[in-house]
Design an enzyme around this catalytic site. Sequence first.
Site, PDB file in Angstrom:
ATOM      1  N   ASP A 554      -0.931  34.223  25.245  1.00  0.00           N
ATOM      2  CA  ASP A 554       0.259  34.919  24.762  1.00  0.00           C
ATOM      3  C   ASP A 554       0.358  36.438  24.966  1.00  0.00           C
ATOM      4  O   ASP A 554       1.050  36.905  25.851  1.00  0.00           O
ATOM      5  CB  ASP A 554       0.445  34.624  23.266  1.00  0.00           C
ATOM      6  CG  ASP A 554       0.574  33.138  22.986  1.00  0.00           C
ATOM      7  OD1 ASP A 554       0.205  32.332  23.868  1.00  0.00           O
ATOM      8  OD2 ASP A 554       1.043  32.770  21.907  1.00  0.00           O
ATOM      9  N   GLU A 790      -8.603  28.545  13.895  1.00  0.00           N
ATOM     10  CA  GLU A 790      -7.964  28.807  15.184  1.00  0.00           C
ATOM     11  C   GLU A 790      -8.699  29.899  15.959  1.00  0.00           C
ATOM     12  O   GLU A 790      -8.869  29.821  17.173  1.00  0.00           O
ATOM     13  CB  GLU A 790      -6.510  29.246  14.913  1.00  0.00           C
ATOM     14  CG  GLU A 790      -5.697  29.523  16.148  1.00  0.00           C
ATOM     15  CD  GLU A 790      -4.274  29.958  15.803  1.00  0.00           C
ATOM     16  OE1 GLU A 790      -4.003  30.300  14.637  1.00  0.00           O
ATOM     17  OE2 GLU A 790      -3.433  29.952  16.712  1.00  0.00           O
TER      18      GLU A 790
END
Length: 820
Positions: A554, A790
């Site tokens: 990202d 995560e």
Amino acid sequence: MTRKNDTTRLRKKPVKLEEENDRVGKKKAKESPMSIYTLGVILSLIGAGIFLFLRMRAQESVKTPLNAPRVIKERSSSMPLAPHDAERFWGTYRSQLYFGMRTKYPTSPLFGLMWFDQFVGQGMPAVRHWCNQGDRLPRYGWLAHDGVNFGSQEIVDHRYIMMTDFVKRQGGSHGGDWTARFSLRPVPGQEKTVMSLLFYSVLQGQGKLTPEIVKNRLVAIHGSTEDLGSFTLRFPKSASNVKKTNFLTTYSPVVDQLKEVMMSRMLLENYEKGSKQSYIALGGHRMPPDFDGEPNFVVHQVTVSLPFEMEVVFESGSFKDRPNSLSGDTLTSELSKYHSHFDGKFENVFQLGKKNFGGHEVLLAKAALSNMVGGIGYWYGQSLVQSKYNEKPVEYWPAPLYSAVPSRSFFPRGFLWDEGFHNLLISKWDPEISKEIIGHWLDLMNQEGWIPREQILGDEARAKVPAEFVVQKNENANPPTLFLPLKLLIADLIKSEKAKDHDYLQAVFPRLKTWFNWFNVTQTGPIPFTYRWRGRDSETKRELNPKTLTSGLDDYPRASHPTDDEYHVDLRCWMAFAAGILADIAKSLGEPHEEYKATYDILTNNDLLDKLHWDPVTERYADYGLHSNKVKLEKPKPPKNIKQGQTPPSPQHLEKVRVTKVEPKNQFVDSFGYVSLFPFLLQIIEPTSPKLGKILTDLRNEKMLWTNHGLRSLAKIAPLYNKYNTEHDGPYWRGPIWININFLAVRALNYYSTNEGPYKDQARSIYVDLRKNLIDNVLKEYKRTGFIWEQYDDATGHGKGSHPFTGWSALVVAIMAEEY
Ligand SMILES: *[C@@H]1O[C@H](CO)[C@@H](O)[C@H](O)[C@H]1NC(C)=O
């Protein structure tokens, strides 16, 4: 680039036709004025027709499936299940539920569990249903799950601990039976807790549900559906501690708001005779007003004190010769049989005992694998997609997906690049599951060779995603990570004598070729054998460095000013990797493989790689593009010319914008981190290359990538290290430690420490340290927080972001097992 050509071709063709029409028309003019006219009209109609046809075809192509046999054959409802399909027909395929069951049939009935505490607070109860970080559960997840027959999950709620176990039993022609058992015990100090367990069945359109109610207690649901034939779901009486039983039979027009529908049909009822205390109960037969159809949503409620145990028994109508009911002692012994089989297989596959891991470590590894396997879901629906030829998003064809998920709470759906990492682990555990998952993904390819990267199929999945992220654009790629597990699987498939395996290779090969070609044509860079991720926003003023979502990383810093002239080193490495595997598959199938080999040779040629991507100044691999390091987010100055009487906007109300302090120029992007490592991560640098020595030294350096918890994503010395991308958008791939890339690093270190070269010993010593740091930190955080995360903070090692995240973070199991 090719896309541009396509448009011009489309625009030009009809014009050319019209010109020709004119010429033809003129020739004929002398002969007959009438026929000229007629012919002119006819020909321009044809021209317009062709134009429309081509435009329509361009608009359609984004949503047209690839014209090639599917890897996963579609099954019609009348077809009996093949034995291998029957095995995995039923499953816990509703990833986002704490506990739910469904079949791999598009309109399968859905089964699921909800629960809530009685007598706490006022107003609506906090009903648990979908995994939700907001529930703040101390811990939950599968402790054992084999992906086929059984699973055992522990859910630690605030007042009690619940086990949700299930076992399947094959028989008949509709996938057989299963039983789920829910057992609860209070946490110390909460022995007085009274709570309600709710188990429901809901239809998705087709089928019929008939509740059987005896003395106001729902004892069973009799049903029939296309996928299941006839069936019965029984609720045997629990031995003790049942305070109340209630039920709901109603109609729900949607399946993504079952909790809301159910809650709107709750009542307060008197709990005990003579007392004023009331509890929350389901309202019995409660069809919507003015609705005269059949119920499709039936819920069983038991209100209990703790400890408590209950079973839900599903029996398939076509299973005629069932030896006994899968409940009570039979269930207990089946559960323990599957549990010990699971334990045996786990040691067999990963050999952690042999590697001297202790009890705690093995439990973590089992939980990580089980939650990944237990998180596998099945969806059916249509993505919203868009190409440049469509003004508005259009619907993809209705399609199934069987896939693992990154996170059951936060990302409970399919993500293309995550899935390659997931199957590095799943394929070790059960190659059949991986083959089926990869087949499903490849079947989502359209005729252009594109696969949408985020799969939001069906109402339940869509309910979890903000609208602006739903539409998938067909210019956008995502790393072709499915080649990672394919590399492992293919070796065995090629050796296999089974027709089924050969068929599988034959079916995936054309799709992999088309996929590769799509990348090789649509994601090219400005010079031959360079590649560029699409989808960067060159107009944005808010972003410090416009995101490259397509790369999977990202906000990892790329060229600060996106242009068509940039090219990305990670994508080039993915292409090299994919070309090599395609060459291997083609060769083994006796298909032409030379082109793939040639492409592979060029893309792995270290001299060419260095020429394109080695920055001689920083001495690192890098992207190339229009870039400036001197960019900053600043509050804009309020406008100067304020008219009299107007108040200028206060700076607090203006969002920060990016300011470029030094003009960008075409150059290597100075941003050392994961992207710079790709030639190493995908093992493209030769073991003898001095560049390998430099990379190893840099990644071991604590001012750069090294931490005691794993490799951070962006070096501390990188200009955008830990920087916000907009005023509100915190750093994501700009510092934190990610397990998927660390897995690739450990795997590469293993490779370079076992292949001859001057850096062999250096690679070995870093391998040992990095592997230990990763395992220790994930384990430490699991103990501290109850979850796998995560990402991990590069300063403290603390888990961050969504949780449980047993997608690629579960690769810690493969790192422990040294299975690369
Ligand atoms: C990939 O694209 C390059 C450049 O167009 C071409 O030379 C090469 O043959 C292509 N590779 C394959 C396998 O199609």
